[in-house]
Design an enzyme around this catalytic site. Structure first.
Site, PDB file in Angstrom:
ATOM      1  N   SER A  51       0.800  -1.223   0.000  1.00 47.14           N
ATOM      2  CA  SER A  51       0.000   0.000   0.000  1.00 47.14           C
ATOM      3  C   SER A  51       0.835   1.277   0.000  1.00 47.14           C
ATOM      4  O   SER A  51       0.372   2.310  -0.485  1.00 47.14           O
ATOM      5  CB  SER A  51      -0.941   0.025   1.213  1.00 47.14           C
ATOM      6  N   ASP A 356      -3.751   8.353   7.891  1.00 43.41           N
ATOM      7  CA  ASP A 356      -4.682   7.473   8.575  1.00 43.41           C
ATOM      8  C   ASP A 356      -3.889   6.658   9.595  1.00 43.41           C
ATOM      9  O   ASP A 356      -2.772   7.031   9.952  1.00 43.41           O
ATOM     10  CB  ASP A 356      -5.471   6.588   7.588  1.00 43.41           C
ATOM     11  N   HIS A 359      -0.778   4.954   7.284  1.00 46.57           N
ATOM     12  CA  HIS A 359      -0.112   5.519   6.109  1.00 46.57           C
ATOM     13  C   HIS A 359       0.177   7.009   6.301  1.00 46.57           C
ATOM     14  O   HIS A 359      -0.577   7.717   6.963  1.00 46.57           O
ATOM     15  CB  HIS A 359      -0.983   5.332   4.867  1.00 46.57           C
TER      16      HIS A 359
END
Length: 384
Positions: A51, A356, A359
Site C-alpha cells: 500500500s 490514517d 499511512h
C-alpha cells in the site's frame, strides 16, 4: 506493520472510473522535490509492492475500497486510489527522475502500458509470501491478496507484450530502468493481528522466509534484464497510530521519546538487518547490478528528529481518524477507521506525519522521498 483492516470493503459502494486513478501531472507542481534523479538516466520505473506505493491497483479492482474515495486525496482534491491525502513516495521518486507518475498495472484504460515509461504493480495488503505459505505459519487471509509472486507474474505478462514491441535485445531495453520492491510489513501485520508475538514470529522463520522471497524476486527481475534495483526496508512501525492503539492495553509496552512502541521498531530493525545481509549476498553474486537499499527506517527517524523544523506537530496520531471510543471498537472488530461513519479529518494534514492509522500524509511522503533520494543518488553512481 500492516493494519488489521487493510483491504476490507466499505459498506457504501460508490461509482468510480479508471481515469481518476491517474493523478494529473500538474498535481505535483507544489512539490519541493527537484529532478535530482534525472541525472541517473532512468528511462522507466517498475514497482512491486504494498500500500505504501499503491497508486490505484487495489482501488481499480475494488472501487468501494476505503482509499478510493474522499477524504482520501483531500490535499489534492481527488481520491486517486492512493492511501494518503495526496502523493506517495513513488510519485516523488518519479518526479525526481523527471518521469511521468507510474501507471497502475490494472489501469489499462489510462494509456497503453506497452508505451508507458514504467508500470506500478503494487497492491494494498499484498504480502511477500503466498496465502498458502502464510497458512503453514498459522496466518490466515480472508482472501488471496496479490503476493510478491503474483505481482512477478504480472511483470512477466507485461514484459511479454513489451518485448514484442522492442527492436533488438529486450534485456538491454530495460537495463536503464529503475526497479523497486517494498514488501514485508503486511506479512508481519497479519501475524500480529492473529495474536502472534514478536518472539513467535522470529522462531517460526517468517522473517527469513520474507527476506528469501524478496531475494528470489530480485534474482528473477535481474534475469529479465534489471540492472538498477531499489529495495526498501520497513519503516518505524511502532510509530504508526494503529500500533500505538493496539499496544495501549499492554502494560509491559515501552515507548521512545516520540511515543513510538520500542518493541515494534526493534522488530523492524531486525527485518532490515536480515534484508541488508541478503542484499549483500546478491551484490556479490551480481557485481554488474546496482542493488541499493531504500532505508525507510532512518528516513522516518529523520522526520521524527527534525519534526519541529519540518512543521510537524503530531507524530503518532492520524489526521483522518474517529473518536477514541469508536476507534477502540473499530480496531477490535477489524473495521476500517478513516472514512468510516464518525470520521474526523484534521484541518491541516501537513502538520501530521500520518494521514490514517497506517499511512503517511503527502507532506511526510515528500520528506521521506527527499531523504531516500539524497541517500540513493551516490549509490546508483549517478553523475553529479
Amino acid at each position: 506493520m500492516a493494519i488489521r483492516f487493510l483491504a476490507l470493503f466499505q459498506v457504501l459502494i460508490i461509482c468510480s472510473t479508471f481515469l481518476h486513478i491517474i493523478l494529473p501531472q500538474n498535481s505535483c507542481n507544489a512539490s519541493n522535490i527537484v529532478p535530482k534523479l534525472k541525472q541517473c538516466g532512468f528511462d522507466a520505473i517498475y514497482n512491486l509492492g504494498t500500500s505504501i506505493s499503491d497508486t490505484g491497483n487495489s482501488a481499480i479492482d475494488n472501487p468501494s475500497i476505503w482509499q478510493a474515495m474522499f477524504p482520501y486525496g483531500k490535499t489534492i482534491n481527488e481520491a486517486t486510489g492512493r492511501p494518503s491525502d495526496g502523493l506517495l513516495i513513488i510519485d516523488y521518486i518519479a518526479r525526481s527522475a523527471d518521469l511521468p507518475l507510474v501507471v497502475p498495472y490494472k489501469n489499462s484504460s489510462a494509456l497503453h502500458l506497452s508505451t508507458s515509461r514504467g508500470v506500478n504493480f503494487a497492491y494494498s495488503g499484498a504480502p511477500a509470501l503466498s496465502k498458502e505459505a502464510l497458512a503453514k505459519k498459522n496466518i490466515t487471509l480472508d482472501w488471496a491478496k496479490p503476493s510478491l509472486s503474483v505481482q512477478l507474474g504480472w511483470l512477466d505478462d507485461y514484459f511479454k507484450g513489451y518485448c514484442n514491441n522492442v527492436k533488438g535485445d529486450c534485456t538491454k531495453a530495460v537495463s536503464s530502468s529503475l526497479f523497486m520492491i517494498n514488501f514485508g510489513t503486511n506479512d508481519y501485520g497479519y501475524a500480529f493481528s492473529q495474536n502472534q508475538n514478536i518472539e513467535e514470529i522470529k522462531k517460526n522463520g517468517l522473517v527469513s522466509d520474507v527476506v528469501e522471497a524478496i531475494k528470489q524476486a530480485l534474482k528473477k527481475i535481474i534475469s529479465q534484464g534489471a540492472r538498477k534495483v531499489l529495495v526498501f526496508g520497513v519503516a518505524l512501525d511502532g510509530c504508526r497510530p494503529i500500533s500505538v492503539t493496539m499496544q495501549s492495553a499492554n502494560k509491559s509496552a515501552t515507548y521512545d521519546r516520540f511515543g513510538c512502541v520500542k518493541d515494534n521498531n526493534d522488530f523492524c530493525n531486525y527485518h532490515n538487518v536480515l534484508l541488508q545481509e541478503g542484499l549483500k549476498e546478491l551484490r556479490e553474486q551480481h557485481p554488474d547490478v546496482q542493488i541499493v537499499y531504500g532505508d525507510l527506517y532512518n528516513a522516518m527517524q529523520s522526520i521524527l528528529d527534525n519534526s519541529q523544523s519540518l512543521g510537524f506537530k503530531s507524530l503518532t496520531e492520524a489526521c483522518c481518524d474517529v473518536d477514541v471510543e469508536i476507534k477502540k471498537k473499530a480496531v477490535l472488530f477489524k473495521d476500517k477507521l478513516c472514512g468510516a461513519q464518525g470520521t474526523i479529518v484534521c484541518p491541516k494534514p501537513e502538520e501530521y506525519v500520518f494521514w490514517d492509522n497506517g499511512h503517511c500524509t503527502q507532506k511526510a511522503n515528500e520528506q521521506l522521498a527527499d531523504w531516500i533520494i539524497q541517500d540513493i543518488f551516490p549509490k546508483f553512481q549517478c553523475n553529479a
